[in-house]
Each structure stands twice: as structure tokens, then as C-alpha cells.
Write a protein that holds these residues in place. Structure first.
Motif, PDB file in Angstrom:
ATOM      1  N   ARG A 169       0.821  -1.204   0.000  1.00  0.00           N
ATOM      2  CA  ARG A 169       0.000   0.000   0.000  1.00  0.00           C
ATOM      3  C   ARG A 169       0.861   1.263   0.000  1.00  0.00           C
ATOM      4  NH1 ARG A 169      -3.315  -0.218   4.974  1.00  0.00           N
ATOM      5  NH2 ARG A 169      -4.722   1.281   4.013  1.00  0.00           N
ATOM      6  N   PHE A 227      -0.238  12.947  -6.433  1.00  0.00           N
ATOM      7  CA  PHE A 227      -0.715  11.668  -6.963  1.00  0.00           C
ATOM      8  C   PHE A 227       0.160  11.206  -8.133  1.00  0.00           C
ATOM      9  CE2 PHE A 227      -4.522  12.110  -4.452  1.00  0.00           C
ATOM     10  CZ  PHE A 227      -4.978  10.814  -4.306  1.00  0.00           C
ATOM     11  N   VAL A 247      -2.089   4.637  -5.253  1.00  0.00           N
ATOM     12  CA  VAL A 247      -2.287   5.396  -4.017  1.00  0.00           C
ATOM     13  C   VAL A 247      -3.473   4.777  -3.286  1.00  0.00           C
ATOM     14  CG1 VAL A 247      -2.835   7.611  -2.942  1.00  0.00           C
ATOM     15  CG2 VAL A 247      -1.385   7.547  -4.980  1.00  0.00           C
ATOM     16  N   ASP A 248      -3.247   4.387  -2.038  1.00  0.00           N
ATOM     17  CA  ASP A 248      -4.278   3.751  -1.227  1.00  0.00           C
ATOM     18  C   ASP A 248      -4.749   4.618  -0.071  1.00  0.00           C
ATOM     19  OD1 ASP A 248      -4.074   0.678  -2.195  1.00  0.00           O
ATOM     20  OD2 ASP A 248      -2.075   1.558  -2.079  1.00  0.00           O
ATOM     21  N   TRP A 259      -4.749   8.714   1.592  1.00  0.00           N
ATOM     22  CA  TRP A 259      -4.460  10.154   1.531  1.00  0.00           C
ATOM     23  C   TRP A 259      -4.694  10.719   2.923  1.00  0.00           C
ATOM     24  CZ3 TRP A 259      -2.766  13.863  -1.903  1.00  0.00           C
ATOM     25  CH2 TRP A 259      -2.956  15.193  -1.506  1.00  0.00           C
ATOM     26  N   ALA A 262      -8.409  13.015  -4.666  1.00  0.00           N
ATOM     27  CA  ALA A 262      -8.443  11.687  -4.055  1.00  0.00           C
ATOM     28  C   ALA A 262      -9.672  10.905  -4.498  1.00  0.00           C
ATOM     29  CB  ALA A 262      -8.417  11.816  -2.537  1.00  0.00           C
ATOM     30  N   ARG A 288      -8.888   9.407  -7.840  1.00  0.00           N
ATOM     31  CA  ARG A 288      -7.699   8.592  -8.110  1.00  0.00           C
ATOM     32  C   ARG A 288      -7.348   7.565  -7.038  1.00  0.00           C
ATOM     33  NH1 ARG A 288      -3.344  12.840 -10.550  1.00  0.00           N
ATOM     34  NH2 ARG A 288      -2.182  10.887 -10.877  1.00  0.00           N
ATOM     35  N   ILE A 289      -7.907   7.671  -5.844  1.00  0.00           N
ATOM     36  CA  ILE A 289      -7.545   6.701  -4.820  1.00  0.00           C
ATOM     37  C   ILE A 289      -8.127   5.338  -5.189  1.00  0.00           C
ATOM     38  CG2 ILE A 289      -9.515   6.908  -3.239  1.00  0.00           C
ATOM     39  CD1 ILE A 289      -7.294   7.207  -1.000  1.00  0.00           C
ATOM     40  N   ARG A 290      -7.408   4.298  -4.831  1.00  0.00           N
ATOM     41  CA  ARG A 290      -7.846   2.943  -5.203  1.00  0.00           C
ATOM     42  C   ARG A 290      -9.064   2.514  -4.391  1.00  0.00           C
ATOM     43  NH1 ARG A 290      -4.180  -0.427  -7.944  1.00  0.00           N
ATOM     44  NH2 ARG A 290      -4.994  -2.233  -6.839  1.00  0.00           N
ATOM     45  N   GLY A 334      -9.637   2.217  -0.381  1.00  0.00           N
ATOM     46  CA  GLY A 334      -8.656   3.139   0.174  1.00  0.00           C
ATOM     47  C   GLY A 334      -9.157   3.861   1.413  1.00  0.00           C
ATOM     48  N   ILE A 376      -9.113   7.836   3.351  1.00  0.00           N
ATOM     49  CA  ILE A 376      -8.859   9.271   3.338  1.00  0.00           C
ATOM     50  C   ILE A 376      -9.061   9.786   4.753  1.00  0.00           C
ATOM     51  CG2 ILE A 376      -9.609  11.508   2.454  1.00  0.00           C
ATOM     52  CD1 ILE A 376     -10.619  10.012  -0.061  1.00  0.00           C
ATOM     53  N   VAL A 412     -14.221   2.896   0.091  1.00  0.00           N
ATOM     54  CA  VAL A 412     -13.265   3.910   0.537  1.00  0.00           C
ATOM     55  C   VAL A 412     -13.848   4.596   1.763  1.00  0.00           C
ATOM     56  CG1 VAL A 412     -12.102   6.078  -0.039  1.00  0.00           C
ATOM     57  CG2 VAL A 412     -12.363   4.290  -1.779  1.00  0.00           C
TER      58      VAL A 412
END
Length: 244
Positions: A7, A74, A84-85, A87, A125, A128-130, A133, A135, A176
Motif C-alpha cells: 500500500r 498523486f 495510491v491507497d 491520503w 483523491a 484517483r484513490i484505489r 482506500g 482518506i 473507501v
């Protein structure tokens, strides 16, 4: 969720104080960490310290108040690590003054750093976050327990918290999680700018009888981004020793 060693986390304001503690904690947990900071030298130093301790870290100079900063972070993370997992949004101003004496420029500065900066970061985020993920916003106890002279910071941070709670609903279908942590007075460089009577009052109102340490906040963030935090989202987690 992917194994920890695969990660990747981005931590803004990651070169000092709470952000530095968070970056170190996540690295110790096996995440590869991108340290974002306004000063290139500070970011490099923090990344080097993480590497010396056996972690993996990349320094990326970035001021989150500038348009495109979140995208650059990113981009750098994906170029280096492919994903990116996590933020962690930590950077913000922290000076104070009575509302009656603040200027339009003060308002713009605070809301650019703590509200606009959070908005652009969360937007990036969200895109683009997986899936699966995490935050996390490092907010402030001032949003629920304000002190004289902190109106702009409290209001700007509260705006970020509301953005996060709403985003949690929007990203929930992708597994997420989105949360805020709310530190009280914490032993960082900023503490030197806080009047002693305010510090003494905070101590009196804290059941645990001490100020926070950066690691106290970092451990809360570590929980939220871990597998153990998978069922916690849309929350503001009070990390102020019971003061709030």
C-alpha cells in the motif's frame, strides 16, 4: 484490501509535527509513504529519516494551497509506486487573532489553506484513490470547542470536515472510508505561538491531564487507515484526551 507492504500513502504537511509523526507511523506499518511538504529540504529530510528507520519514503515538494498540488502528489506517487491507497490531509495554517481585528486577506488565507486546499485534495483523491482506500483529514478540536481568536481556523477546518462527511457517502460504494481526526493542543512547533493561559486552560479541561503528542494523533490515523478501521467512515474522531 491489499497487504500493508503493497500500500501507498500520501501525507501532506508530512515533514514536521503531526504530519511527520503520521508519515513515520504509516511507514512502520509497512506502507510506502510520499511525504508532501512546502519545503523541499524538509520533505527530503523527513523521507531520509524514514528510510534510515527501515521504511520506504519519497519526498515531493508541494504546497496544497496551490492549484494542481494534489494532482502532482498523486502523479509522483503513481510514478514511483504505481498506486495510491491512503491520503492524509494535514497541512493548514495555525495562527490566531480576534475576529474583529481580522482582515479580508486573513479570511482568504485561512480558507485557501484549510478549505480550498482540502476541497482540491479531496476532489483529486475521489478521482484517483484505489478502491478500498482510506482518506483522513487532520482537522481540529476547535471545530467543536472553539477558543477566542480562532474563528477563522475553526470555520475553515469545519468546512473541510463537512466535505469529508459528504465524500464518505459518495465513495462508500467503492469501500473507501473518509474520516477526520480532531486533535486538541498538541506538542508541535505551533504550541510556541499559543498564549500560556490558553495552554493552562486546555490542561484543566482535559481529563487525561496532559497535552497531546504527535504520536497520539498518528496512532489514531494509523487505526483509521488499517484493516481494523474498515467499518469506520463519515466520522469526526475526537483525539484531544477527552477535552471534547
Amino acid at each position: 484490501m491489499a497487504a500493508h507492504e503493497e500500500r501507498v500513502a500520501i501525507v501532506t504537511g508530512g515533514s514536521r509535527g503531526i504530519g511527520r509523526a503520521v508519515a513515520g507511523r504509516l511507514a512502520r506499518d509497512g506502507l510506502r509513504v510520499v511525504v508532501g511538504a512546502r519545503g523541499a529540504a524538509d520533505a527530503e529530510k523527513a523521507a531520509a529519516q524514514i528510510a534510515e528507520s527501515g521504511g520506504q519514503a519519497l519526498a515531493v515538494p508541494a504546497d496544497v494551497t496551490e492549484p494542481g498540488a494534489a494532482a502532482r502528489l498523486f502523479d509522483a506517487a503513481e510514478a514511483a509506486y504505481g498506486r495510491v491507497d491512503v491520503w492524509v490531509n494535514n497541512a493548514a495554517p495555525a495562527t490566531a487573532g480576534p475576529l474583529a481585528h481580522t482582515t479580508d486577506e486573513d479570511f482568504a488565507r485561512y480558507f485557501t489553506a484549510a478549505a480550498y486546499g482540502t476541497f482540491t485534495a479531496l476532489r483529486e483523491a475521489a478521482r484517483r484513490i484505489r478502491d478500498g482506500g482510506r482518506i483522513v483529514l487532520v482537522s481540529s478540536a476547535l471545530t467543536v470547542a472553539p477558543l477566542p481568536g480562532t474563528a477563522l481556523l475553526a470555520a475553515a477546518k469545519a468546512a473541510g470536515d463537512q466535505l469529508a462527511r459528504t465524500l464518505a457517502w459518495e465513495l462508500g460504494p467503492r469501500a473507501v472510508t473518509v474520516n477526520s481526526v480532531l486533535p486538541g493542543l498538541t506538542r508541535t512547533d505551533v504550541l510556541a505561538t499559543v498564549p500560556p493561559p490558553v495552554v493552562e486552560d486546555a490542561l484543566r479541561r482535559t481529563p487525561l491531564g496532559r497535552l497531546g503528542e504527535p504520536d497520539d494523533i498518528a496512532d489514531a490515523v494509523g487505526f483509521l487507515v488499517s484493516d481494523a478501521g474498515r467499518w469506520v467512515t463519515a466520522q469526526t474522531l475526537h483525539t484531544a484526551g477527552g477535552m471534547i
